[in-house]
Design a protein around this motif. Structure first.
Motif, PDB file in Angstrom:
ATOM      1  N   ALA A 150       0.664  -1.263   0.030  1.00  0.00           N
ATOM      2  CA  ALA A 150       0.126  -0.064  -0.119  1.00  0.00           C
ATOM      3  C   ALA A 150       0.725   1.022  -0.040  1.00  0.00           C
ATOM      4  O   ALA A 150       2.162   1.213   0.476  1.00  0.00           O
ATOM      5  N   PHE A 151       0.264   2.399  -0.666  1.00  0.00           N
ATOM      6  CA  PHE A 151       1.140   3.631  -0.723  1.00  0.00           C
ATOM      7  C   PHE A 151       0.302   4.595   0.491  1.00  0.00           C
ATOM      8  O   PHE A 151      -0.988   4.955   0.030  1.00  0.00           O
ATOM      9  N   GLY A 152       0.993   5.316   1.288  1.00  0.00           N
ATOM     10  CA  GLY A 152       0.372   6.393   1.825  1.00  0.00           C
ATOM     11  C   GLY A 152       0.919   7.615   1.429  1.00  0.00           C
ATOM     12  O   GLY A 152       2.108   8.000   1.509  1.00  0.00           O
ATOM     13  N   LEU A 153      -0.084   8.486   0.917  1.00  0.00           N
ATOM     14  CA  LEU A 153       0.438   9.814   0.565  1.00  0.00           C
ATOM     15  C   LEU A 153       0.402  10.625   1.528  1.00  0.00           C
ATOM     16  O   LEU A 153      -0.461  11.692   1.910  1.00  0.00           O
ATOM     17  N   CYS A 154       1.552  10.467   2.403  1.00  0.00           N
ATOM     18  CA  CYS A 154       1.558  11.303   3.282  1.00  0.00           C
ATOM     19  C   CYS A 154       2.114  12.858   3.547  1.00  0.00           C
ATOM     20  O   CYS A 154       3.167  12.903   2.352  1.00  0.00           O
ATOM     21  N   ARG A 155       1.661  13.680   3.997  1.00  0.00           N
ATOM     22  CA  ARG A 155       2.264  15.272   3.969  1.00  0.00           C
ATOM     23  C   ARG A 155       1.445  15.865   4.949  1.00  0.00           C
ATOM     24  O   ARG A 155       0.246  15.859   5.229  1.00  0.00           O
ATOM     25  N   PRO A 156       2.395  16.543   6.037  1.00  0.00           N
ATOM     26  CA  PRO A 156       3.772  16.706   5.940  1.00  0.00           C
ATOM     27  C   PRO A 156       4.451  15.434   6.061  1.00  0.00           C
ATOM     28  O   PRO A 156       3.744  14.396   6.548  1.00  0.00           O
ATOM     29  N   PRO A 157       5.709  15.324   5.376  1.00  0.00           N
ATOM     30  CA  PRO A 157       6.570  14.140   5.775  1.00  0.00           C
ATOM     31  C   PRO A 157       6.931  13.979   7.205  1.00  0.00           C
ATOM     32  O   PRO A 157       6.488  14.747   7.988  1.00  0.00           O
ATOM     33  N   GLY A 158       7.609  12.966   7.778  1.00  0.00           N
ATOM     34  CA  GLY A 158       7.865  12.746   9.061  1.00  0.00           C
ATOM     35  C   GLY A 158       9.317  12.187   9.377  1.00  0.00           C
ATOM     36  O   GLY A 158       9.621  12.252  10.574  1.00  0.00           O
ATOM     37  N   HIS A 159      10.181  11.985   8.665  1.00  0.00           N
ATOM     38  CA  HIS A 159      11.389  11.256   9.256  1.00  0.00           C
ATOM     39  C   HIS A 159      12.477  11.929   9.838  1.00  0.00           C
ATOM     40  O   HIS A 159      13.251  11.659  10.323  1.00  0.00           O
ATOM     41  N   HIS A 160      12.224  13.364   9.670  1.00  0.00           N
ATOM     42  CA  HIS A 160      13.204  14.041  10.634  1.00  0.00           C
ATOM     43  C   HIS A 160      12.428  14.331  11.798  1.00  0.00           C
ATOM     44  O   HIS A 160      13.266  15.090  12.674  1.00  0.00           O
ATOM     45  N   ALA A 161      11.313  13.997  12.215  1.00  0.00           N
ATOM     46  CA  ALA A 161      10.911  14.220  13.480  1.00  0.00           C
ATOM     47  C   ALA A 161      11.261  13.184  14.442  1.00  0.00           C
ATOM     48  O   ALA A 161      11.168  12.056  14.112  1.00  0.00           O
ATOM     49  N   ALA A 162      11.881  13.799  15.510  1.00  0.00           N
ATOM     50  CA  ALA A 162      12.393  12.956  16.667  1.00  0.00           C
ATOM     51  C   ALA A 162      11.484  12.685  17.680  1.00  0.00           C
ATOM     52  O   ALA A 162      10.211  13.179  17.715  1.00  0.00           O
TER      53      ALA A 162
END
Ligand SMILES: NCCCNCCCCCS
Ligand SMILES: [Zn+2]
Length: 343
Positions: A150-162
């Motif tokens: 499956a594809f999650g059209l995520c926005r805002p992105p997340g990978h920099h959030a600690a």
């Protein structure tokens, strides 16, 4: 392939980004969602579904409660302080300052919780971030339930959030929230593969001392690229997490041949780990025309990238991260997905 999408991801309408000493229109703009979903429809990738609402518990399983409360109230607190512009940090607990105090003043508190100054806050950010993590959770649940990708059209992105930091255009770490949700619902081993141009410092921070999540990231060398202060190859995990964090810093100008051979090493590590589920932090700011990045991948390369991931044979959830060549973000993102599907 099923896509999860919500118009609520466009509720973040920040006006400013601090870039090269100027306040410019944010690179991470709402139009990115429209261009990706238009491409999904154009190629007939599959059904497009709205996400379920999961509330804040899955977020609190990964992020600090006071951080979430800060995010929820920051814009009101900032306005109450009489500040006119969008909330932007201007002081941080850096070397030899104390980080065990959380300032009562919003001007200090925003710096306590910020990774970097380029990411303004604004009304609508919290709602968009909620929609984005609901998309990630819905995509993950579908993959766990069916074994289908499956594809999650995520926005805002997340990978920099600690655990307790926002920045790099990220607020909730969608991939980390999805991984923890998988582990809370029966999975024992999850792999997160971050192929965004930038190191997933937030995801690394969250799972650094864990062996139930294998985190791997291919990214611009932090000696030259954001986030600069994490993402080196010698960061391999700590305690029982030792060996379960793998960073692949690559030089500016890296082309697909080099990038793909690095990807193959990451794929072998994931296979050896015997991950039950794979979450791909799918950033396409590795594209040759990306305005803030410096790799040289071409649109057609993303098809082969998808093919290589498919060969792993693991139930896979793709979550959108970065990609700021806005005109081509649809083609580049969906090329990975059609490559994975072999269509
Ligand atoms: N002002 C240009 C540097 C941008 N710094 C943040 C980059 C965030 C990428 C998210 S994938
Ligand atoms: Zn990025």
């Amino acid at each position: 392939m099923l896509t999860f999408h919500s118009e609520d991801t466009k509720k973040r309408q920040a006006k400013t980004e601090l870039h090269a000493g100027e306040l410019v229109a944010p690179f991470e703009c709402p139009e990115r969602v429209d261009i990706v979903i238009d491409r999904v429809r154009k190629v007939g990738l599959g059904e497009i579904r709205s996400p379920d609402a999961y509330g804040l518990d899955p977020v609190l399983a990964v992020h600090d409660r006071r951080y979430i409360e800060f995010l929820e109230n920051a814009c009101d607190d900032w306005a109450a302080a009489g500040f006119k512009g969008e909330p932007i940090p201007s002081i941080w607990p850096t070397r030899r300052l104390r980080d065990d105090v959380i300032p009562a003043n919003i001007d200090g508190r925003i710096g306590y919780y910020a990774l970097a100054a380029e990411t303004s806050l604004c009304l609508g950010t919290f709602a968009a971030a909620q929609a984005s993590k609901d998309i990630a959770l819905s995509a993950l649940d579908h993959v766990m339930r069916t074994g289908e990708p499956a594809f999650g059209l995520c926005r805002p992105p997340g990978h920099h959030a600690a655990v307790d930091q926002f920045g790099g255009y990220c607020f909730f770490n969608n991939a980390a929230i999805a991984a923890q949700h998988a582990l809370n619902n029966g999975m024992k081993k999850v792999a997160i593969l971050d192929i965004d141009f930038h190191h997933g410092n937030g995801t690394q921070d969250i799972f650094y001392e864990r062996d139930d999540v294998l985190f791997l990231s291919l990214h611009g060398d932090p000696r030259d690229e954001f986030p600069y202060f994490l993402g080196f190859a010698d960061e391999t995990g700590r305690g029982k997490g030792e060996g379960f964090n793998v960073n692949y810093p690559l030089p500016s100008g890296t082309d697909y041949a080099t990038w793909a051979s690095t990807l193959d090493d990451a794929i072998q590590r994931i296979a050896a780990y015997q991950a039950e589920i794979l979450i791909v932090s799918l950033g396409v700011d590795t594209f040759e025309n990306d305005p803030i990045s410096s790799f040289k991948l071409k649109s057609e390369d993303y098809i082969d990238c998808g093919r290589r991931l498919k060969a792993l044979g693991i139930p896979t959830t793709f979550l959108l991260e970065g990609g700021y060549a806005v005109e081509e973000i649809g083609i580049n993102t969906v090329n990975v997905l059609t490559g994975f599907e072999g269509t």
